[in-house]
Structure formats: C-alpha cells, structure tokens
Design an enzyme around this catalytic site. Structure first.
Site, PDB file in Angstrom:
ATOM      1  N   HIS A 109       0.855  -1.012   0.020  1.00  0.00           N
ATOM      2  CA  HIS A 109      -0.064  -0.070  -0.104  1.00  0.00           C
ATOM      3  C   HIS A 109       0.753   1.128  -0.158  1.00  0.00           C
ATOM      4  O   HIS A 109       1.749   1.679   1.108  1.00  0.00           O
ATOM      5  CB  HIS A 109      -0.626   0.042   0.994  1.00  0.00           C
ATOM      6  CG  HIS A 109      -1.496   0.827   1.178  1.00  0.00           C
ATOM      7  ND1 HIS A 109      -1.599   2.018   2.077  1.00  0.00           N
ATOM      8  CD2 HIS A 109      -2.785   1.791   0.364  1.00  0.00           C
ATOM      9  CE1 HIS A 109      -2.915   3.005   2.111  1.00  0.00           C
ATOM     10  NE2 HIS A 109      -3.619   2.358   1.075  1.00  0.00           N
TER      11      HIS A 109
ATOM     12  N   GLU B 199       0.347  -0.716  -4.856  1.00  0.00           N
ATOM     13  CA  GLU B 199      -1.054   0.608  -4.915  1.00  0.00           C
ATOM     14  C   GLU B 199       0.416   1.440  -4.661  1.00  0.00           C
ATOM     15  O   GLU B 199       0.731   2.189  -3.635  1.00  0.00           O
ATOM     16  CB  GLU B 199      -1.538   0.229  -3.630  1.00  0.00           C
ATOM     17  CG  GLU B 199      -3.421   1.178  -3.454  1.00  0.00           C
ATOM     18  CD  GLU B 199      -2.802   2.646  -3.471  1.00  0.00           C
ATOM     19  OE1 GLU B 199      -4.285   2.631  -3.112  1.00  0.00           O
ATOM     20  OE2 GLU B 199      -1.311   2.792  -2.287  1.00  0.00           O
TER      21      GLU B 199
ATOM     22  N   ASP C 212      -0.945   6.479  -5.328  1.00  0.00           N
ATOM     23  CA  ASP C 212      -2.335   7.480  -6.042  1.00  0.00           C
ATOM     24  C   ASP C 212      -1.816   8.283  -6.623  1.00  0.00           C
ATOM     25  O   ASP C 212      -0.342   8.564  -6.894  1.00  0.00           O
ATOM     26  CB  ASP C 212      -2.513   8.003  -4.731  1.00  0.00           C
ATOM     27  CG  ASP C 212      -2.852   6.893  -2.956  1.00  0.00           C
ATOM     28  OD1 ASP C 212      -3.907   6.318  -3.502  1.00  0.00           O
ATOM     29  OD2 ASP C 212      -1.673   6.790  -2.157  1.00  0.00           O
TER      30      ASP C 212
ATOM     31  N   HIS D 132      -0.412  10.836  -2.246  1.00  0.00           N
ATOM     32  CA  HIS D 132      -2.171  10.946  -1.636  1.00  0.00           C
ATOM     33  C   HIS D 132      -2.830  11.693  -1.742  1.00  0.00           C
ATOM     34  O   HIS D 132      -4.096  11.724  -2.069  1.00  0.00           O
ATOM     35  CB  HIS D 132      -1.797   9.980  -0.232  1.00  0.00           C
ATOM     36  CG  HIS D 132      -3.263   9.205  -0.033  1.00  0.00           C
ATOM     37  ND1 HIS D 132      -3.759  10.261   0.769  1.00  0.00           N
ATOM     38  CD2 HIS D 132      -3.985   8.349  -0.110  1.00  0.00           C
ATOM     39  CE1 HIS D 132      -5.293   9.222   1.601  1.00  0.00           C
ATOM     40  NE2 HIS D 132      -5.090   8.213   1.481  1.00  0.00           N
TER      41      HIS D 132
ATOM     42  N   GLU E  83      -4.567   3.351  -8.234  1.00  0.00           N
ATOM     43  CA  GLU E  83      -5.627   4.364  -7.314  1.00  0.00           C
ATOM     44  C   GLU E  83      -5.305   6.031  -8.499  1.00  0.00           C
ATOM     45  O   GLU E  83      -4.427   6.350  -8.026  1.00  0.00           O
ATOM     46  CB  GLU E  83      -5.614   4.268  -6.652  1.00  0.00           C
ATOM     47  CG  GLU E  83      -7.062   5.339  -5.871  1.00  0.00           C
ATOM     48  CD  GLU E  83      -6.931   5.445  -4.089  1.00  0.00           C
ATOM     49  OE1 GLU E  83      -6.223   5.059  -3.087  1.00  0.00           O
ATOM     50  OE2 GLU E  83      -7.570   6.052  -4.008  1.00  0.00           O
TER      51      GLU E  83
HETATM   52  O1  G3P Z   1      -6.789   1.671  -3.164  1.00  0.00           O
HETATM   53  C1  G3P Z   1      -6.611   1.267  -1.710  1.00  0.00           C
HETATM   54  C2  G3P Z   1      -6.473   2.639  -0.490  1.00  0.00           C
HETATM   55  O2  G3P Z   1      -5.160   3.250  -1.226  1.00  0.00           O
HETATM   56  C3  G3P Z   1      -7.607   3.155  -0.250  1.00  0.00           C
HETATM   57  O3  G3P Z   1      -7.376   4.506   0.169  1.00  0.00           O
HETATM   58  O4  G3P Z   1      -6.756   6.812   1.732  1.00  0.00           O
HETATM   59  O5  G3P Z   1      -4.730   5.149   1.086  1.00  0.00           O
HETATM   60  O6  G3P Z   1      -6.221   6.128  -1.040  1.00  0.00           O
HETATM   61  P1  G3P Z   1      -6.390   5.620   0.663  1.00  0.00           P
HETATM   62 MG    MG Z   2      -4.573   4.899  -1.886  1.00  0.00          MG
END
Ligand code: G3P
Ligand code: MG
Length: 245
Positions: free
Chosen positions: A11, A38, A40, A53, A113
């Site tokens: 993450h 993952e 952003d 993020h 994402e």
């Molecule tokens: O993609 C899963 C997660 O990353 C979604 O929430 O706020 O961590 O981007 P966030």
């Molecule tokens: Mg995310």
C-alpha cells in the site's frame, strides 16, 4: 480466464518502512516480497501524472499547498523522503512514468488508484491511461485501475476498455456491487473492516474479485484470505507475506 492479481500488494509501497508513494517505498515492497504495489495518482497543474496521496503537499513532502497549483517543474524539485526519515532525504515525488518504468524493471504489478484533485477526475483518468499506453509493455499484466469515484472508472473505460478496473468502497452493500458491475469492473476493493465471510461470498457470487485494504495485522490477512479475498493491500507486505506463506 478470470482476472488474477498478486496476493500481497504494498500500500503506497512498503509504506510502514519507507516514505509512502516514493520509488524507495516501491523498491522496498519488491524486496519484501510484494507481487504488486498500490499507488495514488493525480495531476500537476500542467497535467503530468504524479504519485502522491493527499491533495496538498504538506504532510508527505517539504513543499506546501495544493498539488494541483504547482507545475511539474516545481513538483520535480520537492523532497518526498525527509519527512519520514533523514536517510530518505532527496527522495523525489515520483511521476507515474518513472513508477511504471521501475515496476517493469522490478517485475512488480501495479494497482494505480486514480486519486484526482477536486474537479479533475476525468482528466486524471485519461492521463493515467495515456501513461500506461505509452510506458507499460503490452506483454505484461496490465495495471489494475481503481477509483472511489465511478466517474473516474467510466472515464478510464472510455479511454481504454481493456484495462482492468476495480471499484473502491469504504462500505460493502448491494449498491457497491451493482456499481462495480455497471462499470464492467473486475474487482471490488473494500475497506477491510467492512468485510465479513458473507460479504466476501457476495462479491465472488457477483463474479468480482475481492480486494481488501488496508490490512496491517497478519492474523486478519489470514482470515480474509480464508474467506476468499484474493489480494491484500498492506503497508507491511513483509509481515503479510510471511503470514500467508
Ligand atoms: O486503494 C486502497 C486505498 O489506498 C484507498 O484509500 O486513502 O489509502 O488511498 P487511501
Ligand atoms: Mg490509495
């Protein structure tokens, strides 16, 4: 054949041990045995997809203010590592292009994402898809695109319907499953505390792949996988990989 994605997903990279959403965190995720990361993605003022993020720079960089207010040339000079630890000083705020190239070199898959700054959802999805088409080889598993906003997924589908999509939700209900199906998603990415055995079964019944975020307790990851969750998104890919064997 059904859609497949790696079991352990870092993450924002291995973000428990390195500054989130940096190339250092992505490299560490690979070292820790994650099969995918993952991240952003959002846009600079001049439309370059960058990896961060928050809508603002302040928490995870030495910059200030809105990401969308800065041209890429300015974002490119920002330090995204020092806030985490001095040993990461000089770590840059990555472009999506650099991230795609690094993952290709490391053999990592990606869950991108789409995380638009306010008002830029369609443009962000389109630019993310354009970068994938430009910088990701067609002979490798395509990046999995996810978004909380159905409009982002619809824009991604319009730009390239062949790229797999996952709908991101905080809560699991019938509407979430129906929206994922309407958008031709392959996966439903659910906040892990909203999942139970019945919910995971309902996602699978709808022919969607269950993905859980953000799972940092190894025992919880083991439980979710036993229920049928396919991919665990975690800040601690090392611990999760060891627990899952
Ligand atoms: O993609 C899963 C997660 O990353 C979604 O929430 O706020 O961590 O981007 P966030
Ligand atoms: Mg995310």
């Amino acid at each position: 054949m059904g859609f497949r994605f790696p079991r352990v997903v870092g993450h924002r990279g291995a973000s428990a041990d390195a500054p989130e959403n940096t190339l250092a965190a992505f490299r560490l995720a690979a070292e820790q045995g994650a099969g995918a990361i993952e991240l952003d993605a959002k846009l600079s003022a001049d439309g370059v997809p960058v990896v961060i993020h928050d809508d603002t720079l302040d928490r995870t960089t030495n910059g200030h203010g809105d990401v969308r207010a800065h041209a890429f040339a300015v974002l490119d000079r920002i330090d995204a590592g020092s806030w985490f630890d001095r040993c990461f000083a000089g770590e840059k705020l990555p472009t999506l292009e650099a991230t795609l190239k690094l993952c290709q070199a490391l053999g990592l898959e990606l869950n991108i994402e789409i995380k638009p700054c306010p008002g830029r959802v369609v443009e962000t999805a389109e630019k993310v898809v354009a970068d994938i088409r430009r910088f990701w080889p067609t002979n490798r598993p395509a990046p999995l695109l996810s978004c909380f906003d159905p409009d982002g997924l619809a824009a991604a589908r319009a730009a390239d319907s062949a790229l797999p999509r996952g709908f991101l939700v905080n809560d699991l209900d019938d509407a979430a499953i129906k929206t994922a199906q309407r958008l031709d998603c392959v996966a439903l990415h659910v906040r892990h505390v909203a999942l139970d055995r019945t919910g995971v079964a309902a996602i699978k019944e709808a022919s969607l792949v269950p993905v859980a975020w953000t799972v940092n307790q190894p025992a919880r990851a083991v439980e979710l996988v036993a229920w049928g969750v396919a991919s665990i998104i975690s800040d601690r890919p090392d611990a999760i990989r060891k627990a899952l064997g």
